[in-house]
Design a protein around this motif. Structure first.
Motif, PDB file in Angstrom:
ATOM      1  N   GLU A  32     115.531  -0.648  56.447  1.00  0.00           N
ATOM      2  CA  GLU A  32     114.858   0.887  56.498  1.00  0.00           C
ATOM      3  C   GLU A  32     115.443   1.528  55.280  1.00  0.00           C
ATOM      4  O   GLU A  32     116.509   1.403  54.785  1.00  0.00           O
ATOM      5  CB  GLU A  32     115.139   1.506  57.885  1.00  0.00           C
ATOM      6  CG  GLU A  32     116.987   1.854  57.882  1.00  0.00           C
ATOM      7  CD  GLU A  32     117.429   2.510  59.269  1.00  0.00           C
ATOM      8  OE1 GLU A  32     116.420   2.593  60.102  1.00  0.00           O
ATOM      9  OE2 GLU A  32     118.596   2.795  59.199  1.00  0.00           O
ATOM     10  N   TYR A  46     117.365   1.021  50.396  1.00  0.00           N
ATOM     11  CA  TYR A  46     116.936   0.550  51.619  1.00  0.00           C
ATOM     12  C   TYR A  46     118.589  -0.205  52.292  1.00  0.00           C
ATOM     13  O   TYR A  46     118.944  -0.951  51.572  1.00  0.00           O
ATOM     14  CB  TYR A  46     115.889  -0.664  51.727  1.00  0.00           C
ATOM     15  CG  TYR A  46     114.461  -0.037  51.918  1.00  0.00           C
ATOM     16  CD1 TYR A  46     113.806  -0.201  53.148  1.00  0.00           C
ATOM     17  CD2 TYR A  46     113.928   0.741  50.762  1.00  0.00           C
ATOM     18  CE1 TYR A  46     112.504   0.239  53.285  1.00  0.00           C
ATOM     19  CE2 TYR A  46     112.566   1.270  50.980  1.00  0.00           C
ATOM     20  CZ  TYR A  46     112.055   0.918  51.946  1.00  0.00           C
ATOM     21  OH  TYR A  46     110.767   1.762  52.304  1.00  0.00           O
ATOM     22  N   TYR A  49     118.477  -2.028  58.994  1.00  0.00           N
ATOM     23  CA  TYR A  49     117.808  -1.460  60.159  1.00  0.00           C
ATOM     24  C   TYR A  49     118.857  -0.820  61.091  1.00  0.00           C
ATOM     25  O   TYR A  49     119.617  -1.627  61.757  1.00  0.00           O
ATOM     26  CB  TYR A  49     116.733  -2.311  60.853  1.00  0.00           C
ATOM     27  CG  TYR A  49     116.356  -1.958  62.173  1.00  0.00           C
ATOM     28  CD1 TYR A  49     114.908  -1.459  62.227  1.00  0.00           C
ATOM     29  CD2 TYR A  49     116.928  -2.045  63.449  1.00  0.00           C
ATOM     30  CE1 TYR A  49     114.329  -1.066  63.548  1.00  0.00           C
ATOM     31  CE2 TYR A  49     116.317  -1.627  64.762  1.00  0.00           C
ATOM     32  CZ  TYR A  49     115.039  -1.340  64.536  1.00  0.00           C
ATOM     33  OH  TYR A  49     114.629  -0.955  65.871  1.00  0.00           O
ATOM     34  N   GLN A  52     122.131   3.462  59.375  1.00  0.00           N
ATOM     35  CA  GLN A  52     122.424   4.865  58.668  1.00  0.00           C
ATOM     36  C   GLN A  52     123.053   5.753  59.760  1.00  0.00           C
ATOM     37  O   GLN A  52     122.744   5.767  60.858  1.00  0.00           O
ATOM     38  CB  GLN A  52     120.984   5.526  58.313  1.00  0.00           C
ATOM     39  CG  GLN A  52     120.272   4.578  57.153  1.00  0.00           C
ATOM     40  CD  GLN A  52     121.303   4.203  55.857  1.00  0.00           C
ATOM     41  OE1 GLN A  52     121.630   5.357  55.195  1.00  0.00           O
ATOM     42  NE2 GLN A  52     121.898   3.229  55.692  1.00  0.00           N
ATOM     43  N   SER A  55     120.647   7.484  61.838  1.00  0.00           N
ATOM     44  CA  SER A  55     119.677   6.554  62.678  1.00  0.00           C
ATOM     45  C   SER A  55     119.037   7.205  63.941  1.00  0.00           C
ATOM     46  O   SER A  55     117.712   6.915  64.093  1.00  0.00           O
ATOM     47  CB  SER A  55     120.306   5.272  63.049  1.00  0.00           C
ATOM     48  OG  SER A  55     120.743   4.574  61.985  1.00  0.00           O
ATOM     49  N   LEU A  58     116.261   8.913  62.706  1.00  0.00           N
ATOM     50  CA  LEU A  58     115.187   8.156  62.187  1.00  0.00           C
ATOM     51  C   LEU A  58     114.569   7.348  63.190  1.00  0.00           C
ATOM     52  O   LEU A  58     113.988   6.197  62.899  1.00  0.00           O
ATOM     53  CB  LEU A  58     115.614   7.181  61.088  1.00  0.00           C
ATOM     54  CG  LEU A  58     116.196   7.821  59.861  1.00  0.00           C
ATOM     55  CD1 LEU A  58     117.006   7.025  59.106  1.00  0.00           C
ATOM     56  CD2 LEU A  58     115.126   8.526  59.194  1.00  0.00           C
ATOM     57  N   VAL A  60     115.516   5.271  65.625  1.00  0.00           N
ATOM     58  CA  VAL A  60     116.402   3.696  65.639  1.00  0.00           C
ATOM     59  C   VAL A  60     117.673   4.313  66.284  1.00  0.00           C
ATOM     60  O   VAL A  60     118.804   4.817  65.759  1.00  0.00           O
ATOM     61  CB  VAL A  60     116.953   2.918  64.490  1.00  0.00           C
ATOM     62  CG1 VAL A  60     117.601   1.712  65.096  1.00  0.00           C
ATOM     63  CG2 VAL A  60     115.359   2.663  63.993  1.00  0.00           C
ATOM     64  N   LYS A  67     109.813   0.748  64.996  1.00  0.00           N
ATOM     65  CA  LYS A  67     110.006   1.370  63.713  1.00  0.00           C
ATOM     66  C   LYS A  67     109.287   0.461  62.549  1.00  0.00           C
ATOM     67  O   LYS A  67     108.843  -0.908  62.819  1.00  0.00           O
ATOM     68  CB  LYS A  67     111.491   1.383  63.245  1.00  0.00           C
ATOM     69  CG  LYS A  67     111.401   1.885  61.763  1.00  0.00           C
ATOM     70  CD  LYS A  67     112.887   2.463  61.509  1.00  0.00           C
ATOM     71  CE  LYS A  67     113.126   3.178  60.404  1.00  0.00           C
ATOM     72  NZ  LYS A  67     113.864   4.253  60.331  1.00  0.00           N
ATOM     73  N   CYS A  68     108.994   0.934  61.587  1.00  0.00           N
ATOM     74  CA  CYS A  68     108.030   0.012  60.529  1.00  0.00           C
ATOM     75  C   CYS A  68     108.997  -1.094  60.127  1.00  0.00           C
ATOM     76  O   CYS A  68     110.274  -1.001  59.926  1.00  0.00           O
ATOM     77  CB  CYS A  68     107.832   0.991  59.252  1.00  0.00           C
ATOM     78  SG  CYS A  68     107.055   0.258  58.002  1.00  0.00           S
ATOM     79  N   ASP A 126     119.718  -3.090  66.568  1.00  0.00           N
ATOM     80  CA  ASP A 126     120.144  -1.810  65.737  1.00  0.00           C
ATOM     81  C   ASP A 126     121.582  -2.212  65.232  1.00  0.00           C
ATOM     82  O   ASP A 126     122.527  -2.597  66.033  1.00  0.00           O
ATOM     83  CB  ASP A 126     120.186  -0.961  66.823  1.00  0.00           C
ATOM     84  CG  ASP A 126     120.725   0.672  66.376  1.00  0.00           C
ATOM     85  OD1 ASP A 126     120.726   0.617  65.309  1.00  0.00           O
ATOM     86  OD2 ASP A 126     121.195   1.197  67.135  1.00  0.00           O
ATOM     87  N   GLY A 129     119.840  -5.760  61.853  1.00  0.00           N
ATOM     88  CA  GLY A 129     118.432  -5.975  61.299  1.00  0.00           C
ATOM     89  C   GLY A 129     118.043  -7.429  61.635  1.00  0.00           C
ATOM     90  O   GLY A 129     117.117  -7.928  61.223  1.00  0.00           O
ATOM     91  N   GLU A 165     104.036  -3.873  64.724  1.00  0.00           N
ATOM     92  CA  GLU A 165     105.261  -2.913  64.955  1.00  0.00           C
ATOM     93  C   GLU A 165     105.617  -2.673  66.710  1.00  0.00           C
ATOM     94  O   GLU A 165     106.636  -2.510  67.033  1.00  0.00           O
ATOM     95  CB  GLU A 165     105.252  -1.573  64.380  1.00  0.00           C
ATOM     96  CG  GLU A 165     105.206  -1.968  62.840  1.00  0.00           C
ATOM     97  CD  GLU A 165     104.811  -0.722  61.972  1.00  0.00           C
ATOM     98  OE1 GLU A 165     104.641   0.313  62.470  1.00  0.00           O
ATOM     99  OE2 GLU A 165     104.585  -0.583  60.867  1.00  0.00           O
TER     100      GLU A 165
END
Length: 168
Positions: A32, A46, A49, A52, A55, A58, A60, A67-68, A126, A129, A165
């Motif tokens: 992500e 990046y 996933y 962050q 998150s 975002l 997640v 998510k994309c 989560d 990734g 997705e």
């Protein structure tokens, strides 16, 4: 795993993007964008996933959140394979697949994700990734396994179809 590349479908129909990788993920990991960090020469950072600090903001906050999907690719231009991990701030490439494309995705060696059967659906974990068994609470099951696999002793790659997705 089918072949030795992350992208199995030929020709690929999705979108490639050059990135700066944060962390030490291996190819086949879902990534992500790192928020609030300006690009360097138009190249964004990046990370794996769901790793962050923001998150939840975002979208997640749990395994299987929609998510994309951006898949980290091998750095074959530098002689690296799917099994070679990146080092943080190394330039890399990600791939945004379209529904129906086939990829070799990295599966987490977790209890319950040991064996796979053709047609099994998987969600993105989560924080790692990597793919794990889909559960009924997941918003998305974006990957279907296309091979039978036995119990894992470590993370490994398995041949999958991308369902979009939202999942199958």
């Amino acid at each position: 795993m089918k072949g030795t590349r992350i992208i199995v479908s030929s020709p690929p129909r999705g979108v490639f993007e050059d990135v700066i990788v944060v962390g030490t993920p291996k190819p086949g990991t879902v990534m992500e964008i790192v928020p609030a960090v300006e690009p360097v020469g138009g190249v964004f950072r990046y990370a794996v996933y769901g790793t962050q600090a923001a998150s939840g903001g975002l979208y997640v906050s749990a395994d299987g959140d929609r998510k994309c999907i951006a898949v980290l690719l091998e750095k074959d231009d530098e002689g690296q394979t799917y099994n070679d991990a990146y080092v943080t701030l190394q330039r890399g490439r990600i791939y945004f697949p379209i529904a129906g494309e086939q990829l070799n995705m990295l599966f987490a060696n977790l209890s319950g994700t040991d064996s796979t059967a053709i047609g099994d659906e998987f969600m993105v974990d989560d924080g790692t990734g990597k793919l794990i068994d889909a559960d009924s609470d997941a918003e998305a099951h974006p990957f279907t396994c296309l091979e039978t696999g036995t119990a894992m002793s470590a993370d490994e790659w398995r041949w999958c179809r991308f369902n979009g997705e939202g999942g199958a």
